[in-house]
Scaffold this active site. Structure first.
Site, PDB file in Angstrom:
ATOM      1  CG  ASP A  32     -39.118 -90.145  53.975  1.00 16.22           C
ATOM      2  OD1 ASP A  32     -39.640 -90.515  55.041  1.00 16.22           O
ATOM      3  OD2 ASP A  32     -38.672 -89.003  53.813  1.00 16.22           O
ATOM      4  CG  ASP A  49     -39.679 -98.031  60.604  1.00 15.16           C
ATOM      5  OD1 ASP A  49     -38.943 -97.115  61.044  1.00 15.16           O
ATOM      6  OD2 ASP A  49     -40.552 -98.600  61.280  1.00 15.16           O
ATOM      7  CG  LEU A  69     -31.246 -85.283  53.990  1.00 12.82           C
ATOM      8  CD1 LEU A  69     -32.141 -84.587  52.973  1.00 12.82           C
ATOM      9  CD2 LEU A  69     -30.295 -84.263  54.596  1.00 12.82           C
ATOM     10  CE1 TYR A 134     -33.861 -82.685  64.423  1.00 11.51           C
ATOM     11  CE2 TYR A 134     -33.310 -80.479  65.202  1.00 11.51           C
ATOM     12  CZ  TYR A 134     -33.376 -81.411  64.182  1.00 11.51           C
ATOM     13  OH  TYR A 134     -32.956 -81.063  62.914  1.00 11.51           O
ATOM     14  CE  LYS A 138     -30.902 -84.155  63.215  1.00  8.65           C
ATOM     15  NZ  LYS A 138     -30.922 -85.043  62.038  1.00  8.65           N
ATOM     16  NE  ARG A 172     -32.215 -69.839  66.083  1.00 10.75           N
ATOM     17  CZ  ARG A 172     -32.634 -70.843  65.317  1.00 10.75           C
ATOM     18  NH1 ARG A 172     -33.699 -70.701  64.539  1.00 10.75           N
ATOM     19  NH2 ARG A 172     -32.007 -71.984  65.334  1.00 10.75           N
TER      20      ARG A 172
HETATM   21  C1  15L Z   1     -33.497 -77.531  62.352  1.00  9.68           C
HETATM   22  O1  15L Z   1     -32.649 -78.350  62.672  1.00  9.68           O
HETATM   23  C2  15L Z   1     -34.851 -77.941  61.911  1.00  9.68           C
HETATM   24  O2  15L Z   1     -34.834 -79.164  61.192  1.00  9.68           O
HETATM   25  C3  15L Z   1     -35.534 -76.882  61.102  1.00  9.68           C
HETATM   26  O3  15L Z   1     -36.907 -77.207  61.007  1.00  9.68           O
HETATM   27  C4  15L Z   1     -35.361 -75.485  61.700  1.00  9.68           C
HETATM   28  O4  15L Z   1     -36.015 -75.418  62.926  1.00  9.68           O
HETATM   29  C5  15L Z   1     -33.884 -75.184  61.862  1.00  9.68           C
HETATM   30  O5  15L Z   1     -33.238 -76.205  62.577  1.00  9.68           O
HETATM   31  C6  15L Z   1     -33.637 -73.837  62.560  1.00  9.68           C
HETATM   32  O6  15L Z   1     -32.918 -73.811  63.562  1.00  9.68           O
HETATM   33  O7  15L Z   1     -34.125 -72.827  62.072  1.00  9.68           O
END
Ligand code: 15L
Length: 271
Positions: A32, A49, A69, A134, A138, A172
């Site tokens: 990390d 890093d 991760l 984000y 992904k 959810r």
């Molecule tokens: C994710 O990808 C996040 O890393 C996590 O913190 C949550 O927000 C999760 O999704 C989610 O959708 O609940």
């Protein structure tokens, strides 16, 4: 699988997974950007890093498989996502290729497809529909994984992780919850299954309200042990404490969709 590298070892999922993975992979190397506060004497840690390929090559050297991760785990300003999740992810796959690593399990996220409405049942063959910068990072990581699998023969499993934890946190999460032990099961398929070349699975437990078709994971022998409905009362009680969120409650990605939203609701409702 002899030596495994876990990136993001100091993060929320990494901290929990370290303990579950160590008995399975005793030769586990942790990495990390900062040292985990609770590092034990029997754990091996090397700081890196992800945005620096020389540092990434060092942590990757000599490992057989990687659980990636590392990076920012939620929505963030572009510069952070660019450095940690885009450049960092490229460096990880490229260092794996240069060092002859055989397998990578990439922690993707449900946010790569978060703008699908909740009434859609989706598999892994749909067009990505990220709900955030984000989520875009992904989707990028999944695309990189596909490239390195096809072009360089790396075996890659992308896990679109739902919500990781001991129980579903709200309504959810009843649809997307993943129990830590079930995530370990999925990771082991990625690192060990003889037939795996490139796959995307949903990182979800046995959720009766699931929005996802996860049959590919089941084809590879996945048998989740967590059942979201066992926590129904808790999840609904927590949901009752939340304010209504018309955009977030409509889409799979929840608040990641409503955050910064200034689009056309009339149009998105019809999707
Ligand atoms: C994710 O990808 C996040 O890393 C996590 O913190 C949550 O927000 C999760 O999704 C989610 O959708 O609940």
């Amino acid at each position: 699988m002899a030596r495994i590298l876990l990136t993001g070892a100091a993060g929320g999922i990494g901290t929990r997974l370290r303990k579950l993975l160590k008995p399975v992979y005793p030769d586990l190397r942790l990495s990390d950007i900062t040292k985990p506060a609770d590092l034990r004497p029997d754990e091996t840690f090397v700081a890196a890093d992800l945005a620096r390929i020389d540092e990434v090559e060092k942590i990757v050297d000599g490992v057989d498989g990687i659980i990636h991760l590392g990076g920012i785990s939620g929505e963030a300003p572009w510069e952070g996502i660019l450095q940690s999740n885009i450049i960092g992810c490229y460096n990880l796959f490229e260092a794996a290729r240069r060092k002859g690593v055989k397998r990578v399990v990439f922690a993707s996220s449900n946010h790569a497809v978060g703008f699908y409405p909740r009434h859609h049942h989706i598999g892994v063959d749909v067009t990505v529909r990220p709900d955030s910068r984000y989520g875009v990072s992904k989707a990028f990581g999944e695309a990189l994984g596909s490239l390195y699998a096809d072009k360089h023969g790396l075996r890659v499993l992308c896990l679109r992780i739902g919500n990781f934890g001991d129980k579903p946190l709200d309504k959810r999460r009843l649809s997307i919850w993943v129990k830590p032990e079930d995530l370990v099961q999925l990771i082991r398929i990625g690192l060990e299954h003889a037939d795996l070349r490139f796959e995307i699975f949903y990182g979800a437990s046995w959720n009766e309200r699931a929005w996802w078709d996860n049959h590919r994971a089941y084809d590879y022998g996945y048998r989740p042990t967590g059942r979201a409905e066992d926590y129904l009362e808790h999840a609904l009680a927590e949901q009752a404490k939340l304010k209504p969120d018309p955009v977030g409650d409509f889409f799979q990605g929840g608040t990641f969709c409503s955050q910064e939203f200034d689009g056309d609701t009339g149009r998105v409702w019809k999707t």
